[in-house]
Design a protein around this motif. Sequence first.
Motif: not given
Lengths: 417, 417
Positions: A198, A200-202, A204-205, A207-209, A211, A218, A222
């Motif tokens: 959970x 980790x999922x939090x 994601x938004x 981590x995306x920028x 990358x 990153x 992950x």
Amino acid sequence: MSVDETARNKANVEALRRLNEGTPVLTGVKPAGEVLPGMQPNKVLTSGWPMPWQDYSGGQRRSLIYGAMYEGLAASEEEAADKFATGDVLIGACHDHGCVGSVAGIYTASMPVFVVENTAFGNTGYCNFYEGGSPRRLNYGVYDDEVRDQLIFIEKVIAPVIGAAVERSGGIPLKPLMQRAVHMGDELHSRNTAGTVLFHRELIPHLLPLYSGMAGPVEETDRFLKENEYFFLRLSMASAKSMADAARDIEHSSMMTAMTISCNGFAIRVSGLGDEWFAGPPPVVEAQLFEGYTQDDIHWIGGESHITETVGLGGFAQAAAFALQRYQGGSAEAMAATNTKMYDITLGENSTFQIPFLGYRGTPTGVDIFKVLETGITPAIDAGVAGKDGGQIGAGTLRAPIECFKAAAAAFETRYC
Amino acid sequence: MSVDETARNKANVEALRRLNEGTPVLTGVKPAGEVLPGMQPNKVLTSGWPMPWQDYSGGQRRSLIYGAMYEGLAASEEEAADKFATGDVLIGACHDHGCVGSVAGIYTASMPVFVVENTAFGNTGYCNFYEGGSPRRLNYGVYDDEVRDQLIFIEKVIAPVIGAAVERSGGIPLKPLMQRAVHMGDELHSRNTAGTVLFHRELIPHLLPLYSGMAGPVEETDRFLKENEYFFLRLSMASAKSMADAARDIEHSSMMTAMTISCNGFAIRVSGLGDEWFAGPPPVVEAQLFEGYTQDDIHWIGGESHITETVGLGGFAQAAAFALQRYQGGSAEAMAATNTKMYDITLGENSTFQIPFLGYRGTPTGVDIFKVLETGITPAIDAGVAGKDGGQIGAGTLRAPIECFKAAAAAFETRYC
């Protein structure tokens, strides 16, 4: 004269309210030296009540030495021991520095820590990072090139990425994740699988920028989060520390606010009794040991991860985490029974952490030292177990020793009668 | 003459082996028209055994009409009804096209579907996407601008991102995720929280490199996965379909390989009895309805999501998912009892899906129609419930009607005696 029951009951209601209403939010990742209150560049923190150097023995003594070497405060074990003896290198107790130690719990100034603010009460809890899946870890009293490289990897790769993601997020509320994790089979001490996923999922938004600028780190972060289901434990511990600390120092309260283990035994702290630790012998343990180990190999080198039990998790939420059987032995029936017994020694039910198996009943929360003495039931603690030669050798359920509660009750009666 | 027990037992061992050894891997996301066997541009698929247009009534009839309108095969409800009547628009049964329907289960050619290969046996199962959290969804017999826009959003935003991530991954093995999800409180029919989070996590390394080229859609997909804990159901269904289909057509086997619901009742299929469906009345239901609804509002418009129960999940794994109480009512005790009863009607225990509460016992797997008849116990099914006026109105446990098993047993005796 007897204790003023009315004052105690009122104080305990307040203490439980504070435990229940704590709202931990992860606000950053920082070097311990920058953020831990009272931390210094030449200080090594360990689990247990504060003790002079000569009182540390065995694996915990070695762990302190290894911490000094990792931090570059000494080049050899001998030099480290000398410097501890002379006071050139200082020793601190984690609990006195806003943090809690997992097993030996070694913190040095350069190590990254999670900064978890209890926004409901304005205090902060800290915890360092899970080192990884190897049973050979610094906090289990092991140190070699591999252990050091892994600590550097955490400091240079994992912590900066998670720190940057947390900064982007503006703060990650942890309590909703913890609540949900308990509905998904975690008790957030020895099982942190759902909490880790959970969390980790939090990320994601955020981590995306990151990358495009730091793809390698990153990706490694992950992967690390995916491979290490224990990762969330340190967030659970920092959260619990922040929640438990907010319930400290309530006059007349007989609620336990911390437990600690050192090489010399077990100790507890009580809300109405200030900073004093009430010590007893080491815990009794019922563990499932990894292949090749026996009970004789078990060795106490410290531990404070049971701050989770202090706030109604871990052994107090075993019936939410039947999957733990595989890791620490036992049966679902025994786990449910152990968990249910904890209602007999607690002040109430958690308003956030609930156990689906018990019809979403709140976990037993807020141990009252007098209930422990009346019933003879002591807190059940899920924990990893260290071996004589260092490293993790198993996991199981520990029981806090009754002597700590007797000592605390005597002090309580002295103070409040 | 009586059935050849030796041949039946041997066949059932093989049928159970095939169920147990199925290995579902998500290999792609494609338009239904491109990949579903027998799909055509002017065909609408729905749940239930194959029936002529005039046999569809109520919400299921409306759902077919809405499907035709969504696909642009008709401009109005009247036109759609006419075209179904004349055969200008065709109707197909999901199960005959490699897929399974959730509730009404409407598939049209343009809709994206998950492609799940059972790599152990070389067959493929398919399922369309979860529409989202609104109780008003096409598969629950509702159609308006909002429903249409949401279906377009799934087709144009969510499916392409997930499809691209899956393509990058080279295939995502689903069985390990399903196994772990069952250890984390899912039964993978009415609770898919862990499955969804685990799947989401599996996508991360493949979403990261997509971000620079399609930041908006990737962010929207991340958000959709986070907000929709039911997302994984469709992967669970496609996996189960692929596993169940591999156990079909085993001569002499009395193992059930599918269950289906239409507006006209319930039906089952049996491994040794080819493509024939054995029908009975609608299921008996014990549901917790959303506020404002009564039992009289329950309306049968189709359903095949209980392909999950067919392979040992859902109602056959309730004791892994006590958190479901909140969604579908009941108690932990009742759930454990219901689950345990299923061992009386199944051929064995699942070798992959295990229930921590039952000491990691494998879930009851492979319903034997003769065991159902001997015990009078019928399969327990976790399911959402549709309302008279469309939309989801609750969730609960359904019981398959005994009549289906009686009809199948009669056919079995005719064929094999």
